[in-house]
Write an enzyme that holds these catalytic residues in place. Structure first.
Site, PDB file in Angstrom:
ATOM      1  N   HIS A   1       4.706 -66.230 -42.805  1.00 47.63           N
ATOM      2  CA  HIS A   1       5.045 -66.982 -41.975  1.00 47.63           C
ATOM      3  C   HIS A   1       4.251 -67.332 -40.705  1.00 47.63           C
ATOM      4  CE1 HIS A   1       8.946 -67.089 -44.190  1.00 47.63           C
ATOM      5  NE2 HIS A   1       8.671 -65.907 -44.227  1.00 47.63           N
TER       6      HIS A   1
ATOM      7  N   ASP B   1       5.511 -60.628 -44.961  1.00 46.59           N
ATOM      8  CA  ASP B   1       6.611 -61.461 -44.469  1.00 46.59           C
ATOM      9  C   ASP B   1       6.572 -61.428 -43.050  1.00 46.59           C
ATOM     10  OD1 ASP B   1       8.827 -63.102 -44.790  1.00 46.59           O
ATOM     11  OD2 ASP B   1      10.376 -61.266 -45.243  1.00 46.59           O
TER      12      ASP B   1
HETATM   13  O1  DOR Z   1      13.511 -61.962 -42.574  1.00 41.66           O
HETATM   14  C1  DOR Z   1      13.147 -63.077 -42.925  1.00 41.66           C
HETATM   15  N1  DOR Z   1      12.586 -63.983 -42.045  1.00 41.66           N
HETATM   16  N2  DOR Z   1      13.202 -63.376 -44.346  1.00 41.66           N
HETATM   17  C2  DOR Z   1      13.012 -64.762 -44.802  1.00 41.66           C
HETATM   18  O2  DOR Z   1      13.048 -64.824 -46.113  1.00 41.66           O
HETATM   19  C3  DOR Z   1      12.349 -65.769 -43.771  1.00 41.66           C
HETATM   20  C4  DOR Z   1      11.828 -65.127 -42.521  1.00 41.66           C
HETATM   21  C5  DOR Z   1      11.729 -66.243 -41.533  1.00 41.66           C
HETATM   22  O3  DOR Z   1      11.302 -67.250 -41.973  1.00 41.66           O
HETATM   23  O4  DOR Z   1      11.862 -66.081 -40.368  1.00 41.66           O
HETATM   24 ZN    ZN Z   2       9.397 -64.495 -45.883  1.00 43.98          ZN
END
Ligand code: DOR
Ligand code: ZN
Length: 346
Positions: free
Chosen positions: A16, A248
């Site tokens: 992200h 992630d």
């Molecule tokens: O912990 C997470 N954060 N899992 C996700 O699927 C999305 C992500 C986020 O975009 O903050």
């Molecule tokens: Zn993610």
């Protein structure tokens, strides 16, 4: 005892990067160590069309500091209205590497995700035809299903039916957190892979909830029991090419984490590689770090392994980076609970 490892430069197969000031603050941490990353499309509003992905890609490249190289591998956010022709065109021009399926309501910014999986059948069939992989956030959102069971139930209720209906579709189960996920991936001969995060190799649900609640360990899918963490460690360090690194890494400001309804996400981009070296060394599998971090993902995505290398060296254990300051506020870096002996050499 080994004190140096040189690997082809790793890639992050699930990341992200956000947008604007936050993106400018976090992008260097990834670009410093990784050559490429699969960039998640869950912006507000989400990256749904090829045109939006083109413009997001341009913003990422503009945010990259001078002298750094990095290749963002773009994804589209799948909705019930996604146009198969738009996906096919974005894939044909090399703009997108995958399409991301979020069940509506499963996680951060997933409100535009999918409710009725029958409605995405035409686009999945087209993706199977053209060889465009589907990245899946594998959790059901049914409020009647316990949050710790949502991955296992998703496999039975949603993922397996999709894969049976569209057997040529290539699928990545993102950030698996359970032995059920590991077993399901192993049960498939071809066309199914899984990313595993750094933090799910380190924490189980006790780390979040025992002895005080620790919001910085809260992410989705939420960390599970110890037996699941051990299954993930065995999968990641076992040399099986179906498992590869997707951090992630998901930055949120402390204000948004330390709140009565805190955001999900662990920010691991700055210290992922030292933590992974520690984990693989503990499992007596340092020689397999290269497969997990640098080779298996590239093979799945049918991309070349990176030509340049990075070197990790082992020295005196020291605390890792604790936080980064951004114009939006402080972002706390994931604390693995141990000092880091491994460092990425400059
Ligand atoms: O912990 C997470 N954060 N899992 C996700 O699927 C999305 C992500 C986020 O975009 O903050
Ligand atoms: Zn993610």
């Amino acid at each position: 005892m080994r004190t140096t490892i040189t690997l082809p430069r790793p890639d992050d197969w699930h990341l992200h990067l956000r947008d604007d000031a936050m993106m400018r603050a976090v992008l260097p941490a990834t670009a410093r160590h990784f050559a490429r990353a699969i960039v998640m499309p869950n912006l507000v509003p989400p990256v749904v069309t090829g045109a939006q992905a083109t413009s997001y890609r341009a913003r990422i490249m503009a945010a990259l500091p001078d002298g750094m190289t990095f290749e963002p591998l773009m994804t589209l956010y799948l909705t019930e209205d996604t146009d198969p022709d738009d996906v096919a065109a974005a894939h044909a021009e090399g703009l997108i590497a995958a399409v991301k399926l979020y069940p509506a309501g499963a996680t951060t910014n997933s409100a535009s995700g999918v409710r009725d999986f029958d409605r995405i059948r035409p686009v999945l069939e087209r993706m199977a035809e053209i060889g465009c992989p589907l990245c899946v956030h594998g959790e059901v959102t049914d409020p009647g299903v316990d949050i710790f069971d949502r991955e296992a139930v998703f496999i039975d209720r949603v993922l397996d039916p999709i894969r049976r209906a569209t057997p040529d579709l290539r699928v990545v189960m993102e950030h698996i957190t359970t032995a059920d996920g590991v077993d399901y991936v192993k049960s498939a001969d071809t066309g199914l892979g899984a990313t595993i995060t750094t933090h799910h190799l380190v924490i189980n649900r006790n780390h979040i909830l025992a002895g005080g609640i620790r919001p910085h360990y809260y992410c989705l899918p939420v960390a599970k029991r110890e037996k699941h963490r051990l299954a993930l460690r065995a999968a990641a360090t076992g040399g099986d090419a179906r498992f590869f690194l997707g951090t992630d890494s998901a930055p949120h400001t402390d204000a948004n984490k330390l709140s009565p309804c805190g955001c999900a996400g662990c920010f691991t981009a700055p210290n992922t590689l030292p933590i992974l070296a520690h984990v693989f060394e503990q499992e007596d599998a340092l020689d397999r770090l290269e497969g997990f971090a640098s080779r298996h993902g590239a093979e799945f995505y049918r991309l070349p392994v990176n030509g340049d290398t990075i070197t990790l060296t082992k020295g005196t254990p020291e605390p890792g980076p604790a936080r980064i300051d951004t114009p939006d506020g402080v972002v706390t870096v994931f604390d693995p609970g141990f000092d880091l002996a491994w460092r990425v050499a400059d």
